[in-house]
Motif scaffolding. Structure first.
Motif, mmCIF file in Angstrom:
data_model
loop_
_atom_site.group_PDB
_atom_site.id
_atom_site.type_symbol
_atom_site.label_atom_id
_atom_site.label_comp_id
_atom_site.label_asym_id
_atom_site.label_seq_id
_atom_site.Cartn_x
_atom_site.Cartn_y
_atom_site.Cartn_z
ATOM 1 N N ASP A 58 0.818 -1.217 0.000
ATOM 2 C CA ASP A 58 0.000 0.000 0.000
ATOM 3 C C ASP A 58 0.852 1.268 0.000
ATOM 4 O O ASP A 58 0.334 2.360 -0.102
ATOM 5 C CB ASP A 58 -0.954 0.001 1.194
ATOM 6 C CG ASP A 58 -0.222 -0.110 2.507
ATOM 7 O OD1 ASP A 58 -0.894 -0.149 3.531
ATOM 8 O OD2 ASP A 58 1.017 -0.173 2.511
ATOM 9 N N ARG A 62 5.570 4.864 -7.608
ATOM 10 C CA ARG A 62 5.924 4.401 -8.932
ATOM 11 C C ARG A 62 6.731 5.456 -9.664
ATOM 12 O O ARG A 62 6.399 6.635 -9.670
ATOM 13 C CB ARG A 62 4.650 4.092 -9.711
ATOM 14 C CG ARG A 62 4.886 3.579 -11.109
ATOM 15 C CD ARG A 62 3.563 3.148 -11.711
ATOM 16 N NE ARG A 62 3.731 2.801 -13.098
ATOM 17 C CZ ARG A 62 3.740 3.688 -14.081
ATOM 18 N NH1 ARG A 62 3.573 4.954 -13.800
ATOM 19 N NH2 ARG A 62 3.899 3.320 -15.324
ATOM 20 N N GLY A 179 2.893 -1.675 -14.979
ATOM 21 C CA GLY A 179 2.685 -0.524 -15.830
ATOM 22 C C GLY A 179 1.400 0.178 -15.547
ATOM 23 O O GLY A 179 1.113 1.206 -16.131
ATOM 24 N N GLU A 180 0.619 -0.382 -14.686
ATOM 25 C CA GLU A 180 -0.714 0.178 -14.616
ATOM 26 C C GLU A 180 -1.339 0.167 -13.233
ATOM 27 O O GLU A 180 -1.707 1.194 -12.709
ATOM 28 C CB GLU A 180 -1.644 -0.607 -15.556
ATOM 29 C CG GLU A 180 -3.054 -0.098 -15.519
ATOM 30 C CD GLU A 180 -3.944 -0.994 -16.336
ATOM 31 O OE1 GLU A 180 -5.155 -0.912 -16.182
ATOM 32 O OE2 GLU A 180 -3.420 -1.783 -17.124
ATOM 33 N N PRO A 182 -2.460 0.631 -9.897
ATOM 34 C CA PRO A 182 -1.972 1.381 -8.744
ATOM 35 C C PRO A 182 -2.366 0.697 -7.445
ATOM 36 O O PRO A 182 -3.481 0.829 -6.968
ATOM 37 C CB PRO A 182 -2.670 2.718 -8.898
ATOM 38 C CG PRO A 182 -3.928 2.399 -9.643
ATOM 39 C CD PRO A 182 -3.686 1.160 -10.451
#
Lengths: 207, 591
Positions: A58, A62, A179-180, A182
């Motif tokens: 959590d 990034r 890549g994506e 979150p």
């Protein structure tokens, strides 16, 4: 000699400010302590290769340039991090990474390890090893070439520990490449770009 | 869990800011979403182009095959049949198109003396023979292929082979080829000539386009958020199949399905069901040795049967790799013989009707209905597979197809609901020209009607109490309840407005049991209370006690589920009886 009214008011204000300040300090200390305790408990937890998301998922941060999530980093004797040597694929393909371990103090024995999630396989390089005689300030690099077989997130973790008596001590670092998704937003482990959520897929999958 | 531990660290500054009485703006980070690539159009130059001064490029495309999933490579490659061939120039533009024929051969022209081109044979087809794209994943939508370079100085002949080791791209071509097999089978056995014998039998030509997602070494369980267990599946509501390519990059020793023809055809059977029939299966896990929801058992049982019908083999083989037994051991696989009952679903010990709840009982019934006699390679006298007492039925596949797809006497009819083997067999008995399947029904413990599931009820009706067994081992949970023994399922159409359902309990035997009442909405998943219209699940175990629900419900079909359970865990009676009332009137089974 009785205090003047202004003195009484000033004393009361000072006391109130002091009390409020103490309260704030206590609150901040409590929060920090909780975080530290949490960090400590995570750091001391035995590495679980089956759950690479375990530590501080959590708290992911990034780097948009490399698609690397820095998950956790402990300021211990060994500092470790990941560098992307090639473009990290958002979907599939080959890529190279470099795990870096820097010693802040002499380390007689250091272990490093790459932990790869499902659907990432090694094309070249060692996934683990033991290094002896690391001096203070030494920077050791461990390259690995990987291939993502499917959409991610591809959980690639580099860890480095100081070894003592054959056991890892203290330090570990965790990174995730994707890549994506979150994780900080509480998303599930949705493969990158999958048009549907795992819930939708589960609901409609006929095996 | 400590709530604080769930708090993201990023929230701490905000928390402090709030505590200290000032505010600050939070920058919202937009995480880029990977776009889904469009699926490339089928080759645009079909029929193939001709050129004034051509050279002719001919060739053969083939793929290797590994025995038993990921075992040894078979010595003789299989042809890549009816697949797309693309020819690309140096800039990547498509300049020519072709398709392989039934033996993997292809031929096309290129303008002579114009340099080198790339010839790609793709694991996809969209023609009158087969329509399927085998692609890597639903984000890239990139189809698998093999390619080679060819010059144009003179005519040339190519041999292109998809390898079953290394990239294992042969797996993609095998998947395509098995889908072609299924289409070939259906064209032959649901042809106009075959269907002519059965009113309402739809003629098959070619199935709609299917998208298959497969990558060597990849386990599609990742898409389900599941664990490491390998899985292949069809995604209901789409035209997508997901085939297991291995686990964690391992294509040599772990479970994989790209050479498991049974699995590929099983999943494609679900696609055929979705395309031509209709399914009420709630989906979910299933196992041969378990009593499962009859709607699920039907769907899975049909898919098991379909692969046997297409391959012509009375076996369902799922290879499992050899990862559990180490290097050097032979590939492991699990076989389900469609001619031989297993101990857990042997009608000699299984109650009549229980077969409706067991997928392989349904598979065997359908296989026995159409299998050739005698089956090549089967034993002589004493071999249960040639027990002619059970081989009296010789129905054409078209009879199965008529019920499976028919809008008149079949699953596509307006009266079809809660589709299971009971409903299928009700329709089959009514097919004009159909055979009598009584012997094979009895052999598999299958009823010829819906008495065991989705039983229609007559209201008002005249009947005595209905009995219900109680599994002494159950603890009253849905998970532990035996759907066949511990539950009755009555289908009821409600014409909207108030609905009152009541069951009255009577004790049978010396020990009281408990009775529960659940009214499910159509499309329900057993045990998922969110799918229930209403429930009444109190402790009721004295003679004459009742469970009742009273609701206002929209018009539609509902499933009235009467469930028996022990009065106290492990100490319940073994049976009970009950009377069912709907809106104050006696309701009686009318299968």
């Amino acid at each position: 000699m009785p205090k003047r009214k202004q003195d009484i008011l000033r004393d009361r204000r000072s006391a109130a400010i002091a009390a409020l300040g103490a309260l704030m300090i206590l609150a901040i200390a409590w929060i920090v302590a909780m975080q530290d305790l949490h960090s400590l408990s995570q750091s001391l937890a035995a590495p679980d290769p089956t759950d690479p998301l375990h530590p501080r998922w959590d708290a992911a941060k990034r780097d948009p340039a490399t698609a690397i999530h820095k998950i956790h980093k402990t300021e211990g004797v060994i500092l470790s991090e990941i560098e992307a040597l090639t473009d990290v694929p958002r979907v599939t393909g080959a890529f190279k990474l470099k795990g870096v371990a820097r010693a802040r103090a002499p380390v007689s024995e250091m272990r490093y390890s790459w932990i790869l999630s499902e659907n990432v396989r090694v094309r070249a390089g060692e996934t683990q090893g033991l290094v002896a005689g690391v001096k203070a300030g030494d920077r050791r690099e461990f390259e690995i070439e990987l291939e993502a077989l499917a959409p991610g997130p591809h959980r690639v973790i580099f860890r480095a520990w100081r070894m003592k008596g054959g056991e890892p001590v203290g330090n570990s670092a965790h990174y995730v490449i994707d890549g994506e998704t979150p994780a900080a937003q509480g998303a599930a482990r949705v493969p990158i770009g999958s048009p549907r959520s795992p819930e939708d897929m589960r609901k409609n999958a006929v095996q | 869990m400590n709530a604080f531990k769930r708090l993201p660290i990023a929230a701490v500054p905000g928390l402090l800011a709030g505590f200290l009485g000032f505010s600050c703006s939070t920058k919202k980070v937009n995480i880029p979403v990977t776009p889904v690539a469009p699926i490339a159009s089928y080759c645009p130059h079909l029929p193939s182009r001709t050129f004034p001064s051509p050279v002719t490029i001919s060739g053969v495309a083939q793929y290797q095959f590994r025995n038993n999933g990921n075992g040894t490579v078979n010595g003789t490659p299989n042809p890549v049949r009816h697949a797309e061939v693309e020819v690309l120039d140096a800039a990547g533009g498509i300049v020519q198109c072709a398709e392989t024929d039934g033996s993997g051969a292809f031929s096309f022209q290129l303008p002579a003396g114009t340099g080198d081109y790339t010839v790609k044979v793709n694991a996809r087809a969209n023609n009158a023979n087969v329509k399927a794209y085998v692609m890597n994943n639903p984000t890239d939508n990139s189809y698998h292929s093999i390619s080679t370079s060819v010059g144009t100085a003179e005519s040339a002949s190519l041999t292109m082979t998809a390898p079953a080791t290394g990239s294992v791209v042969a797996g993609a071509f095998n998947i395509l080829d098995k889908i072609l097999d299924a289409n070939v089978f259906l064209r032959a056995h649901a042809s106009a000539a075959e269907c002519a014998a059965f009113a309402g039998c739809p003629t098959f030509t070619v199935a709609p386009l299917a998208y298959v997602y497969w990558t060597a070494g990849f386990n599609p369980n990742a898409y389900l958020g599941g664990g490491a267990g390998g899985v292949s599946f069809f995604l209901k509501g789409t035209n997508e199949l997901y085939i297991l390519g291995g686990i964690a990059g391992d294509v040599d020793s772990s479970d994989c399905d790209h050479f498991d023809n049974s699995i590929i055809l099983h999943e494609y059977g679900h696609f055929i069901e979705a395309s031509y029939s209709a399914s009420d299966s709630p989906g979910g896990r299933h196992a041969p040795n378990e009593v499962i929801d009859p709607r699920l058992a039907w769907s899975e049982g049909f898919a098991n049967f379909f692969q046997a019908a297409v391959t012509g083999k009375a076996v369902y083989r799922d290879t499992e790799g050899n990862v559990s037994c180490g290097t050097g051991c032979t590939q492991a696989f699990h076989d389900e013989d469609l001619e031989t009952v297993e101990a857990y679903d042997d009608p000699a010990t299984m109650a009549a009707g229980e077969g409706n709840f067991r997928e392989f009982a349904i598979s065997r019934l359908l296989w026995d209905a159409i299998d050739p006699h005698p089956v090549s390679g089967e034993g002589g006298a004493g071999d249960p597979r040639n027990d002619l007492a059970f081989e009296t039925v010789q129905s054409p596949f078209a009879e199965v197809w008529t019920v499976f797809t028919g809008a008149v006497t079949g699953f596509k009819s307006a009266s079809a609901r809660f589709r299971s083997s009971g409903l299928f067999l009700s329709f089959q008995r009514a097919v004009a020209g159909g055979q009598d399947w009584a012997t094979i029904r009895a052999r598999e413990g299958l009823s010829g009607d819906q008495r065991d599931f989705a039983t229609p009820v007559a209201v008002p009706g005249a009947c005595g109490p209905q009995t219900l067994q109680v599994n002494g081992g159950t603890n009253g949970s849905f998970e532990a309840s035996n759907l066949f023994y511990d539950n009755d399922f009555h289908a009821h159409y409600h014409a909207s407005g108030p609905l009152t359902v009541r069951v009255e309990y009577s004790q049978l035997g010396g020990t009281p049991a408990d009775i529960d009442l659940i009214v499910w909405k159509n499309g329900f998943t057993y045990g998922k209370l969110g799918d229930a219209l209403a429930t009444s699940r109190r402790s009721r175990s004295t003679d004459g006690s009742t469970e009742q629900i009273s609701v206002t419900a929209p018009a539609g079909w509902y499933m009235i589920n009467v469930m028996g359970l022990p009065h106290s865990t492990g100490a319940g009676g073994t049976a009970m009886s009950y009377d069912l009332y709907i809106n104050g009137q006696k309701a009686c089974p009318d299968p």
